[in-house]
Design an enzyme around this catalytic site. Structure first.
Site, PDB file in Angstrom:
ATOM      1  N   CYS A 120      63.129  30.764  22.866  1.00  0.00           N
ATOM      2  CA  CYS A 120      61.850  31.504  22.913  1.00  0.00           C
ATOM      3  C   CYS A 120      60.747  30.623  23.494  1.00  0.00           C
ATOM      4  O   CYS A 120      59.866  31.106  24.215  1.00  0.00           O
ATOM      5  CB  CYS A 120      61.446  31.977  21.513  1.00  0.00           C
ATOM      6  SG  CYS A 120      62.396  33.373  20.889  1.00  0.00           S
ATOM      7  N   CYS A 204      63.680  40.988  23.807  1.00  0.00           N
ATOM      8  CA  CYS A 204      64.788  40.682  24.711  1.00  0.00           C
ATOM      9  C   CYS A 204      66.039  41.468  24.330  1.00  0.00           C
ATOM     10  O   CYS A 204      66.300  41.730  23.159  1.00  0.00           O
ATOM     11  CB  CYS A 204      65.131  39.196  24.656  1.00  0.00           C
ATOM     12  SG  CYS A 204      63.918  38.117  25.398  1.00  0.00           S
ATOM     13  N   CYS A 207      68.816  40.027  21.624  1.00  0.00           N
ATOM     14  CA  CYS A 207      68.076  39.554  20.436  1.00  0.00           C
ATOM     15  C   CYS A 207      67.359  40.692  19.715  1.00  0.00           C
ATOM     16  O   CYS A 207      66.812  40.495  18.633  1.00  0.00           O
ATOM     17  CB  CYS A 207      67.077  38.485  20.832  1.00  0.00           C
ATOM     18  SG  CYS A 207      67.883  36.967  21.342  1.00  0.00           S
ATOM     19  N   CYS A 235      58.365  34.921  17.672  1.00  0.00           N
ATOM     20  CA  CYS A 235      58.982  34.089  18.706  1.00  0.00           C
ATOM     21  C   CYS A 235      58.139  32.850  18.994  1.00  0.00           C
ATOM     22  O   CYS A 235      58.578  31.958  19.698  1.00  0.00           O
ATOM     23  CB  CYS A 235      59.148  34.896  19.986  1.00  0.00           C
ATOM     24  SG  CYS A 235      57.579  35.455  20.654  1.00  0.00           S
TER      25      CYS A 235
END
Ligand code: SF4
Length: 244
Positions: A120, A204, A207, A235
């Site tokens: 991240c 994402c 994720c 993140c």
């Protein structure tokens, strides 16, 4: 570059403003040094919709970790067409991504929480810092009801970012999910197709997973770490600056 002095920011007055007034204020006082940074979730889209009416030239920026769902890339293109805007995209440094993948593999985020945070950092936090370097007013789509971590989010604050102060504004901070959905419906705001696929938070690919009824909005983020960090689903983009 204008310098933000904490003492000169009318935080109390700004906190009293409605979202549209805040957006207008950001444009009128800081022009191209103000911008909405969005990942095209509902709250960000509502913010863009409001800005379209009251401050149509306000910049719109996004952080592209190069890992988003194809639906998100297509949706972003659709938003540009719908509002006649050009979204500024900030991506990761290719050399740093290549080094990370070479050393830890493409799917390092499954390994440990530290490696997920490292990914991240490279793909999101660092590009976000570059985006923020172009701003004195950072407009976000944060809401207090999104997670435990966000319960104390302030509508307007002055934060320290890379050695200087910037104004961070979350115009819809006290709105609920239902309130946002109502606005989306009433104003015909484009809606990410991922919501219809069961996602309640969009990030994402891999994720981010859909959530089940009753789960926290961000429970689908890094689901494999839920047993470790169910209350920390950040993140790093919104935990980076030192609040002052
Ligand atoms: Fe990497 Fe996942 Fe973070 Fe995206 S959400 S930057 S893929 S760890």
């Amino acid at each position: 570059m204008a310098v933000v002095e904490k003492e000169s920011v009318p935080v109390d007055r700004l906190n009293e403003m409605q979202p549209e007034e805040l957006l207008r204020w950001a444009w009128e006082t800081h022009g191209l040094r103000a911008g909405i940074v969005t990942s095209f979730q509902n709250t960000g889209c509502v913010t863009i919709d409001m800005a379209h009416r009251v401050a149509p030239d306000l910049r719109v920026l996004t952080i592209d970790p190069l890992r988003l769902h194809q639906e998100t890339y297509d949706f972003m293109d659709g938003i540009e067409k719908h509002y006649g805007i050009a979204v500024e995209r900030f991506g990761p440094d290719p050399a740093r991504v290549a080094r990370m993948v070479k050393n830890h593999g493409e799917y390092l985020f499954f390994d440990t929480k530290e490696k997920q945070e490292y990914c991240c950092q490279i793909r999101k936090v660092e590009p976000n810092r570059r985006a923020l370097a172009t701003l004195d007013v950072w407009i976000t789509g944060l809401r207090r009801d999104q997670s435990e971590n966000r319960k104390e989010t302030e509508k307007v604050s002055v934060i320290q970012q890379d050695g200087r102060k910037i104004i961070k504004i979350s115009p819809l901070v006290d709105w609920t999910e239902a309130h946002v959905r109502e606005y989306v419906k009433e104003h015909g705001v484009p809606n990410s197709p991922l919501y219809d696929m069961g996602y309640t938070s969009i990030g994402c690919k891999i994720c981010t997973t859909p959530t089940r009824p009753g789960e926290d909005i961000r429970a689908g983020r890094w689901r494999w770490f839920n047993h470790l960090t169910a209350d920390n689903k950040e993140c790093g983009i919104h935990t980076d600056g030192d609040g002052i």
